[in-house]
Design an enzyme around this catalytic site. Sequence first.
Site, PDB file in Angstrom:
ATOM      1  N   GLU A   1       0.965  -1.180  -0.022  1.00 33.55           N
ATOM      2  CA  GLU A   1       0.052   0.127  -0.067  1.00 33.55           C
ATOM      3  C   GLU A   1       0.903   1.242   0.032  1.00 33.55           C
ATOM      4  O   GLU A   1       0.348   2.342  -0.324  1.00 33.55           O
ATOM      5  CB  GLU A   1      -0.598  -0.064   1.148  1.00 33.55           C
ATOM      6  CG  GLU A   1      -0.275   0.272   2.478  1.00 33.55           C
ATOM      7  CD  GLU A   1      -0.861   0.878   3.685  1.00 33.55           C
ATOM      8  OE1 GLU A   1      -2.187   1.354   3.287  1.00 33.55           O
ATOM      9  OE2 GLU A   1      -0.402   1.164   4.648  1.00 33.55           O
ATOM     10  N   ASN A   2       2.260   1.146   0.361  1.00 31.58           N
ATOM     11  CA  ASN A   2       2.988   2.262   0.330  1.00 31.58           C
ATOM     12  C   ASN A   2       4.025   2.133  -0.825  1.00 31.58           C
ATOM     13  O   ASN A   2       5.091   2.912  -0.655  1.00 31.58           O
ATOM     14  CB  ASN A   2       3.698   2.648   1.939  1.00 31.58           C
ATOM     15  CG  ASN A   2       2.649   2.222   2.866  1.00 31.58           C
ATOM     16  OD1 ASN A   2       2.608   1.499   3.646  1.00 31.58           O
ATOM     17  ND2 ASN A   2       1.840   3.325   2.923  1.00 31.58           N
TER      18      ASN A   2
ATOM     19  N   HIS B   1      -4.267   2.946   1.976  1.00 30.76           N
ATOM     20  CA  HIS B   1      -3.370   3.712   1.025  1.00 30.76           C
ATOM     21  C   HIS B   1      -3.879   3.388  -0.406  1.00 30.76           C
ATOM     22  O   HIS B   1      -3.216   3.471  -1.376  1.00 30.76           O
ATOM     23  CB  HIS B   1      -1.951   4.006   1.106  1.00 30.76           C
ATOM     24  CG  HIS B   1      -1.805   4.767   2.174  1.00 30.76           C
ATOM     25  ND1 HIS B   1      -1.838   6.046   2.270  1.00 30.76           N
ATOM     26  CD2 HIS B   1      -1.256   4.523   3.619  1.00 30.76           C
ATOM     27  CE1 HIS B   1      -1.535   6.491   3.497  1.00 30.76           C
ATOM     28  NE2 HIS B   1      -1.302   5.559   4.038  1.00 30.76           N
TER      29      HIS B   1
ATOM     30  N   HIS C   1      -4.905  -5.477   8.096  1.00 23.11           N
ATOM     31  CA  HIS C   1      -4.505  -4.349   8.051  1.00 23.11           C
ATOM     32  C   HIS C   1      -5.304  -3.352   9.070  1.00 23.11           C
ATOM     33  O   HIS C   1      -6.347  -2.806   8.791  1.00 23.11           O
ATOM     34  CB  HIS C   1      -4.650  -3.809   6.791  1.00 23.11           C
ATOM     35  CG  HIS C   1      -3.814  -2.383   6.529  1.00 23.11           C
ATOM     36  ND1 HIS C   1      -2.371  -2.598   6.188  1.00 23.11           N
ATOM     37  CD2 HIS C   1      -3.991  -1.055   6.404  1.00 23.11           C
ATOM     38  CE1 HIS C   1      -1.718  -1.402   5.900  1.00 23.11           C
ATOM     39  NE2 HIS C   1      -2.860  -0.621   6.204  1.00 23.11           N
TER      40      HIS C   1
ATOM     41  N   HIS D   1       3.928  -0.219  10.592  1.00 19.46           N
ATOM     42  CA  HIS D   1       5.142  -0.292  10.122  1.00 19.46           C
ATOM     43  C   HIS D   1       6.253  -0.590  10.959  1.00 19.46           C
ATOM     44  O   HIS D   1       7.396  -0.213  10.702  1.00 19.46           O
ATOM     45  CB  HIS D   1       5.441   1.129   9.462  1.00 19.46           C
ATOM     46  CG  HIS D   1       4.659   1.415   8.357  1.00 19.46           C
ATOM     47  ND1 HIS D   1       5.197   2.303   7.119  1.00 19.46           N
ATOM     48  CD2 HIS D   1       3.559   0.917   7.768  1.00 19.46           C
ATOM     49  CE1 HIS D   1       4.224   2.324   6.333  1.00 19.46           C
ATOM     50  NE2 HIS D   1       3.394   1.450   6.516  1.00 19.46           N
TER      51      HIS D   1
HETATM   52 FE   LIG Z   1      -1.906   1.576   6.252  1.00 15.99          FE
HETATM   53 FE   LIG Z   2       1.434   1.020   5.677  1.00 18.81          FE
END
Ligand SMILES: [Fe+2]
Ligand SMILES: [Fe+2]
Lengths: 257, 257, 257, 257
Positions: free
Chosen positions: D39-40, D68, D149, D176
């Site tokens: 997603e990042n 994201h 998530h 993270h």
């Molecule tokens: Fe996230």
């Molecule tokens: Fe993330």
Amino acid sequence: MNILFLGDIVGEPGRRCAREILDELLVELRPDLVIANAENATRGKGLSRKSAEELYDAGIEILTMGNHTWDQRQIFEFIDDDRRIVRPLNYPERTPGRGFTICRVQQVDVLIVNVMGRTFLSQLNCPFDALDEVLAAHPQIRHVIVDVHAETTSEKLAIGWAFAGRVSAVIGTHTHVPTADARVLPGGTAYITDVGMVGPRDGILGMRRDPVIERMRTHLPSRFEVADGPRQFCAVSIELGDDGRARSITPIYRELA
Amino acid sequence: MNILFLGDIVGEPGRRCAREILDELLVELRPDLVIANAENATRGKGLSRKSAEELYDAGIEILTMGNHTWDQRQIFEFIDDDRRIVRPLNYPERTPGRGFTICRVQQVDVLIVNVMGRTFLSQLNCPFDALDEVLAAHPQIRHVIVDVHAETTSEKLAIGWAFAGRVSAVIGTHTHVPTADARVLPGGTAYITDVGMVGPRDGILGMRRDPVIERMRTHLPSRFEVADGPRQFCAVSIELGDDGRARSITPIYRELA
Amino acid sequence: MNILFLGDIVGEPGRRCAREILDELLVELRPDLVIANAENATRGKGLSRKSAEELYDAGIEILTMGNHTWDQRQIFEFIDDDRRIVRPLNYPERTPGRGFTICRVQQVDVLIVNVMGRTFLSQLNCPFDALDEVLAAHPQIRHVIVDVHAETTSEKLAIGWAFAGRVSAVIGTHTHVPTADARVLPGGTAYITDVGMVGPRDGILGMRRDPVIERMRTHLPSRFEVADGPRQFCAVSIELGDDGRARSITPIYRELA
Amino acid sequence: MNILFLGDIVGEPGRRCAREILDELLVELRPDLVIANAENATRGKGLSRKSAEELYDAGIEILTMGNHTWDQRQIFEFIDDDRRIVRPLNYPERTPGRGFTICRVQQVDVLIVNVMGRTFLSQLNCPFDALDEVLAAHPQIRHVIVDVHAETTSEKLAIGWAFAGRVSAVIGTHTHVPTADARVLPGGTAYITDVGMVGPRDGILGMRRDPVIERMRTHLPSRFEVADGPRQFCAVSIELGDDGRARSITPIYRELA
Ligand SMILES: [Fe+2]
Ligand SMILES: [Fe+2]
Ligand SMILES: [Fe+2]
Ligand SMILES: [Fe+2]
Ligand SMILES: [Fe+2]
Ligand SMILES: [Fe+2]
Ligand SMILES: [Fe+2]
Ligand SMILES: [Fe+2]
């Protein structure tokens, strides 16, 4: 058809105020159906059987709820059996009680639905989808009253406009402050962002002011209690045509010493 | 002293509406001071220099802000030099601009303060403490107008009641929906939970409806834009005595095609 | 100097686990100072006098707190007098208790501070500013241990990096799950996002699983209780030089049947 | 069956780090399936086609997403056609892309699902119900990997325990920061609250530190950018039996200068 909808009734002062004002108002307006939000009816949190009975005695026929639905544990004993109580529709499946009810008013079926907003309030299923579904399941019903119990003006307005022309009324509750935006949206949907409250006028959302202010300032625990003093009565009167479309929505505001 | 306070002005339609209505209203009411919340004045987010100039030209003398204060980056170029702009007081120390301003009206100093609520809105310092401090620093000023920019009715009411008798007015902004609870609280403090908006009447908080509804339903990105169509003008007119106490607060609602 | 820091101690199982493991660990590691987060020590919420005494008896010398500080009302009776208890520093002024404490360890003053994050957790004053202030007020102290009680990894990391080189350790608490990111940041600051928990291993944050899962799924009320079964002990051992800089941080994880 | 699951890959440094470490790791571990949260992957927000191709080239076979998902608008062009991308399952019906995918690994069907938590993160449908449904629809599949998530440890643990014994693995992403709680839950479900990140080690969640800290302290706008410097690689290696039950889960942590 004339429908009277009362905002969140708060505690014993609110219940008493509802009864006293309705004594006059039922004569004055001769409503065909009286609905009230009752999520704060018992000590400001939830609804006991005794409070519900008091409200029925006062002339209220349908009670809608909100985020305080389960605050009085007693409700689990009667919510399944009492078809006059409508808790938020978008609770998970298998939640006790019902998210909508149908009542016969002047030979016409009226559907009353309660949905809860999600922004800053609850982690429920989508209120838009839930409403879509209930409407799809009752295509023959043209008189539909929605109590949208939500925190933000944007979510209430979004639901109002999304269902404009598809339901008779979208009536906001929960913030306890009446808004000045009652109107009939295009398609014949009566709308108001919040009806306001039936309860102590000089509290904060009907609760004693000092504990609320103290908790906000100090972040220390404080005990919230229903306020006393003058009371306010906030409601809207909605006029529906035979086609289920709203012709008018009129805020009603009264005070009692 | 007569003060006119306009709710959140949204985009070009809001700015134009403010100017057109003020053209009449300044003649009708002859206010001694005109204040407006301008956090949404430029394309619905923030305040450009050009928008500020337009609002000054329309007759507005003080602009208050809110959570959208910094949305137009240009504001950093002029907020320090423009004493007519008041951003939330409870931003951290060393934040550009000022959290209050004093203007001379009819030989009297009037203090205008903007504070931001924290519930569901911002992680700022305590608005109560910030107000306490600014009042303590200006004991000689008796005409104090507070714009409380907050999400919840409870936080606005708490600030209203906590400062009742200590300031001239506590005026709510941010929700863009006018509330029907304007009153003078004990001690002479004019109060309203929300003034409402100056901007497109048929949008959602002044923005085009469809992208707002779509984002709420789908959680997909959508571009928000200021709506067009009929506009609404929401303001309050506040009358203060020589002692700084409010004598009355009167909501003003107008529409333009 | 060797400091042992225990994560959130949950309920009676956590207190007992702390005592049993410390019995060994104090001999093994011979720490010069033992600190523990005690916000959940009494039935999972708050800290009673009896629980505090138990923890002192187990060899813990300083107790830090968090969002559950006030959950046991009894704490108001002793928090002002007990210099071993440190509640979040960034509560409003005049909050009972203290936000930091200084204790003499091996002829050296050690400052222990507790700050609370704001994201999704509390509406307090800025934790960065609060830390800045307390450091400025104690320029002569070089051994500073910060318990950062916060929800998000970003806020904890931001505080860790913002104070890297200025304090001896930034130790995260609150999420009850140990992170695997213990390290010494540049400048000699021991850092871990979360120490983890001392309490029932197979609950959810130390509480019985079923009521937590049920409430998440049904949004109906459920009673949370401290879980039983195997227990986990999460701590970090921090070694500081005479200059107050951290030389190492070592996670300690043990289990008891 | 051996499955390698990489945590949120952040920006170009993360993509490059993934490729470099996988070059070794694919030889070392010979995983049968490689999954990563992406997603990042593109500039820290979302996933472009080019980034996806890079990750496939590096040996990753399935990409899961999160809050994201839609940040790179380009994704709408390819998410429907690329069966290797799994976005959160509990988005509304008719959301582009798919919430789960099935891939054939060593003659066995493996179901990979992505669900998003709601606490402090999103207003989606119930992740528990969504998982129940997808499992009910695929009774014959015994190898099920869930990427949960979510923001809070409690929601991840609740999902982990609620599906213990019913899925092969519940792997947390989003914060993270790797947690130190990897274990096989009763019934054979590999669990970790968060795998951690593949990306810049010395940023805040992989982004440059100063803008993050400044925004937290000042509440002024700041531009977030992917950090540079040393990189970390966080993954877990999961071993499944033929019955789909997890035999082990092993965290993998590597660094690159
Ligand atoms: Fe996230
Ligand atoms: Fe993330
Ligand atoms: Fe409510
Ligand atoms: Fe209510
Ligand atoms: Fe605002
Ligand atoms: Fe606004
Ligand atoms: Fe906590
Ligand atoms: Fe805790």
